[in-house]
Design a protein around this motif. Structure first.
Motif, mmCIF file in Angstrom:
data_model
loop_
_atom_site.group_PDB
_atom_site.id
_atom_site.type_symbol
_atom_site.label_atom_id
_atom_site.label_comp_id
_atom_site.label_asym_id
_atom_site.label_seq_id
_atom_site.Cartn_x
_atom_site.Cartn_y
_atom_site.Cartn_z
ATOM 1 N N PRO A 180 -11.927 15.221 -5.314
ATOM 2 C CA PRO A 180 -12.687 14.031 -4.873
ATOM 3 C C PRO A 180 -13.265 13.199 -6.009
ATOM 4 C CG PRO A 180 -13.362 15.986 -3.634
ATOM 5 C CD PRO A 180 -12.494 16.455 -4.753
ATOM 6 N N TYR A 181 -13.392 13.777 -7.200
ATOM 7 C CA TYR A 181 -13.993 13.021 -8.310
ATOM 8 C C TYR A 181 -13.054 11.939 -8.856
ATOM 9 C CZ TYR A 181 -17.885 16.249 -8.249
ATOM 10 O OH TYR A 181 -18.989 16.971 -7.863
ATOM 11 N N TRP A 182 -11.793 11.911 -8.385
ATOM 12 C CA TRP A 182 -10.916 10.794 -8.722
ATOM 13 C C TRP A 182 -11.507 9.478 -8.210
ATOM 14 C CZ3 TRP A 182 -6.849 9.829 -11.751
ATOM 15 C CH2 TRP A 182 -6.094 10.899 -12.225
ATOM 16 N N LEU A 183 -12.156 9.534 -7.052
ATOM 17 C CA LEU A 183 -12.678 8.308 -6.427
ATOM 18 C C LEU A 183 -13.742 7.632 -7.289
ATOM 19 C CD1 LEU A 183 -12.244 6.618 -3.867
ATOM 20 C CD2 LEU A 183 -14.056 7.946 -2.773
ATOM 21 N N MET B 207 0.828 -1.213 0.000
ATOM 22 C CA MET B 207 0.000 0.000 0.000
ATOM 23 C C MET B 207 0.861 1.261 0.000
ATOM 24 S SD MET B 207 -2.985 1.071 2.686
ATOM 25 C CE MET B 207 -3.908 -0.414 2.338
ATOM 26 N N LEU B 208 1.979 1.214 0.763
ATOM 27 C CA LEU B 208 2.849 2.379 0.825
ATOM 28 C C LEU B 208 3.501 2.676 -0.519
ATOM 29 C CD1 LEU B 208 4.557 1.795 4.297
ATOM 30 C CD2 LEU B 208 2.775 3.447 3.731
ATOM 31 N N LYS B 209 3.725 1.610 -1.322
ATOM 32 C CA LYS B 209 4.336 1.803 -2.630
ATOM 33 C C LYS B 209 3.425 2.608 -3.558
ATOM 34 C CE LYS B 209 7.147 -2.399 -2.525
ATOM 35 N NZ LYS B 209 7.424 -3.707 -3.182
ATOM 36 N N SER B 210 2.119 2.536 -3.329
ATOM 37 C CA SER B 210 1.173 3.253 -4.189
ATOM 38 C C SER B 210 0.978 4.699 -3.762
ATOM 39 C CB SER B 210 -0.182 2.537 -4.179
ATOM 40 O OG SER B 210 -0.737 2.559 -2.886
ATOM 41 N N LEU B 211 1.558 5.074 -2.602
ATOM 42 C CA LEU B 211 1.396 6.447 -2.112
ATOM 43 C C LEU B 211 1.949 7.478 -3.084
ATOM 44 C CD1 LEU B 211 0.348 8.136 0.213
ATOM 45 C CD2 LEU B 211 2.561 7.892 1.334
ATOM 46 N N PRO B 212 3.136 7.275 -3.710
ATOM 47 C CA PRO B 212 3.607 8.260 -4.697
ATOM 48 C C PRO B 212 2.636 8.464 -5.852
ATOM 49 C CG PRO B 212 5.398 6.804 -4.067
ATOM 50 C CD PRO B 212 4.147 6.247 -3.460
ATOM 51 N N MET B 213 1.946 7.408 -6.293
ATOM 52 C CA MET B 213 0.965 7.543 -7.366
ATOM 53 C C MET B 213 -0.212 8.402 -6.914
ATOM 54 S SD MET B 213 1.910 6.095 -10.164
ATOM 55 C CE MET B 213 0.368 5.910 -11.038
ATOM 56 N N LEU B 214 -0.620 8.221 -5.657
ATOM 57 C CA LEU B 214 -1.717 9.028 -5.116
ATOM 58 C C LEU B 214 -1.317 10.491 -5.040
ATOM 59 C CD1 LEU B 214 -4.515 9.180 -3.746
ATOM 60 C CD2 LEU B 214 -3.367 8.728 -1.578
ATOM 61 N N LEU B 215 -0.124 10.734 -4.548
ATOM 62 C CA LEU B 215 0.372 12.117 -4.463
ATOM 63 C C LEU B 215 0.537 12.726 -5.848
ATOM 64 C CD1 LEU B 215 3.062 11.673 -1.664
ATOM 65 C CD2 LEU B 215 0.767 12.641 -1.437
ATOM 66 N N LEU B 216 0.980 11.900 -6.804
ATOM 67 C CA LEU B 216 1.121 12.374 -8.184
ATOM 68 C C LEU B 216 -0.236 12.757 -8.762
ATOM 69 C CD1 LEU B 216 2.932 12.823 -10.666
ATOM 70 C CD2 LEU B 216 2.538 10.420 -11.271
ATOM 71 N N ALA C 216 -9.500 2.906 -1.400
ATOM 72 C CA ALA C 216 -10.815 3.504 -1.693
ATOM 73 C C ALA C 216 -11.576 3.781 -0.401
ATOM 74 C CB ALA C 216 -11.618 2.587 -2.603
ATOM 75 N N PHE C 217 -11.581 2.819 0.508
ATOM 76 C CA PHE C 217 -12.317 2.987 1.756
ATOM 77 C C PHE C 217 -11.621 3.982 2.682
ATOM 78 C CE2 PHE C 217 -13.515 -1.187 0.139
ATOM 79 C CZ PHE C 217 -14.906 -1.088 0.175
ATOM 80 N N ILE C 218 -10.288 3.990 2.665
ATOM 81 C CA ILE C 218 -9.550 4.958 3.490
ATOM 82 C C ILE C 218 -9.858 6.384 3.028
ATOM 83 C CG2 ILE C 218 -7.248 5.821 4.064
ATOM 84 C CD1 ILE C 218 -6.279 2.900 3.933
ATOM 85 N N ILE C 219 -9.768 6.619 1.712
ATOM 86 C CA ILE C 219 -10.059 7.949 1.159
ATOM 87 C C ILE C 219 -11.518 8.320 1.406
ATOM 88 C CG2 ILE C 219 -10.188 9.297 -0.981
ATOM 89 C CD1 ILE C 219 -7.813 7.623 -1.996
ATOM 90 N N PHE C 220 -12.406 7.340 1.262
ATOM 91 C CA PHE C 220 -13.838 7.564 1.503
ATOM 92 C C PHE C 220 -14.058 8.097 2.919
ATOM 93 C CE2 PHE C 220 -17.844 6.079 3.248
ATOM 94 C CZ PHE C 220 -18.761 6.446 2.289
ATOM 95 N N PHE C 221 -13.487 7.426 3.914
ATOM 96 C CA PHE C 221 -13.702 7.830 5.308
ATOM 97 C C PHE C 221 -12.967 9.124 5.638
ATOM 98 C CE2 PHE C 221 -14.759 3.249 5.787
ATOM 99 C CZ PHE C 221 -16.039 3.425 6.302
ATOM 100 N N ILE C 222 -11.820 9.381 4.995
ATOM 101 C CA ILE C 222 -11.122 10.656 5.209
ATOM 102 C C ILE C 222 -11.974 11.811 4.689
ATOM 103 C CG2 ILE C 222 -9.160 12.061 4.452
ATOM 104 C CD1 ILE C 222 -7.445 9.525 4.563
ATOM 105 N N VAL D 160 -3.091 0.856 -9.712
ATOM 106 C CA VAL D 160 -2.828 1.086 -8.283
ATOM 107 C C VAL D 160 -4.116 0.969 -7.490
ATOM 108 C CG1 VAL D 160 -2.109 2.818 -6.584
ATOM 109 C CG2 VAL D 160 -0.809 2.530 -8.699
ATOM 110 N N TYR D 161 -5.199 1.504 -8.025
ATOM 111 C CA TYR D 161 -6.500 1.466 -7.350
ATOM 112 C C TYR D 161 -6.990 0.022 -7.192
ATOM 113 C CZ TYR D 161 -11.424 2.584 -6.439
ATOM 114 O OH TYR D 161 -12.677 2.674 -5.881
ATOM 115 N N VAL D 162 -6.830 -0.783 -8.244
ATOM 116 C CA VAL D 162 -7.301 -2.173 -8.215
ATOM 117 C C VAL D 162 -6.452 -3.023 -7.278
ATOM 118 C CG1 VAL D 162 -7.594 -4.266 -9.608
ATOM 119 C CG2 VAL D 162 -8.320 -2.054 -10.514
ATOM 120 N N THR D 163 -5.138 -2.800 -7.298
ATOM 121 C CA THR D 163 -4.246 -3.618 -6.475
ATOM 122 C C THR D 163 -4.238 -3.196 -5.003
ATOM 123 O OG1 THR D 163 -2.402 -2.184 -7.140
ATOM 124 C CG2 THR D 163 -2.721 -4.226 -8.371
ATOM 125 N N ASN D 164 -4.810 -2.034 -4.701
ATOM 126 C CA ASN D 164 -4.894 -1.563 -3.304
ATOM 127 C C ASN D 164 -6.328 -1.148 -2.986
ATOM 128 O OD1 ASN D 164 -1.821 -1.226 -2.402
ATOM 129 N ND2 ASN D 164 -2.016 -0.498 -4.502
#
Length: 206
Positions: free
Chosen positions: A57-60, A1-10, A103-109, A95-99
């Motif tokens: 938020p529309y990325w979700l 999950m941490l490996k996908s963090l740079p993609m999220l930040l990007l 989706a649920f973490i971002i949803f609750f944040i 990244v979204y499919v493999t982690n």
């Protein structure tokens, strides 16, 4: 999950930069052409930060819709479109499919920061409206995706199944594009039923 963090930040960085550029161009257009011609009155309380914050938020729901429907039908589209998809959105979808937990973490944040009545974020009605609308679109996409996957595989791979999948995909894509365009313009989207449900939810919490 941490490996996908740079993609999220990007994704956040790209969306913010592109959003600022598009909003700036739109503002220049409004101030130099449209405002003079039609005397458009805009809500000054909706800032550039509000607009950029409303786009993110529309990325979700976008990634959820691409996962549920896009990956099934896009290979059948012209090669140029599939090539464009592979170079732009596909890395984020992977990244979204493999982690799936992201989706649920971002949803609750998003819910905690913007939707709760006692939100720690200062009251920003425009961002709150779009966050709540993106969450609702995400839930609808998840429900439609789960329903479609529950159908027999013979139907899903048939002509009628592909027609249904195409319809759902374009519904997802067009509602998100429309909402993002309205956010850039600093206007509230008016999606039938969905935007009305968001308004009712906000009114009930206020």
């Amino acid at each position: 999950m941490l490996k996908s963090l740079p993609m999220l930040l990007l994704a956040i960085l790209i969306t913010s930069i592109v959003g600022i550029i598009i909003i700036s161009i739109y503002q220049i257009y409004v101030s130099t052409v449209k405002q003079n011609k039609f005397n458009v009155i805009k809500d000054a309380s909706i800032t550039v930060i509000d607009r950029c914050g409303s786009i993110l938020p529309y990325w979700l729901p976008l990634l959820e819709g691409l996962q549920n429907f896009g990956q099934q039908i896009l290979p059948d589209y012209p090669f140029s479109l599939m090539s464009l998809y592979k170079k732009t959105l596909m890395p984020f979808v992977i990244v979204y499919v493999t982690n799936p937990a992201w989706a649920f973490i971002i949803f609750f944040i998003l819910y905690y920061l913007f939707v709760r009545p006692k939100s720690p974020i200062p009251n920003r009605p425009f961002i709150r409206f779009n966050v709540l609308q993106s969450i609702l679109l995400f839930l609808i996409n998840s429900l439609l995706g789960a329903t479609f996957r529950a159908l027999p595989i013979e139907f899903r791979t048939s002509l009628y199944g592909l027609m249904v999948c195409n319809t759902l995909f374009w519904f997802v894509l067009l509602t998100i594009i429309y909402s993002v365009i309205k956010s850039i313009q600093g206007k509230y989207a008016k999606i039938p039923v969905i935007s009305q449900a968001v308004r009712i939810q906000i009114d009930n919490q206020s």
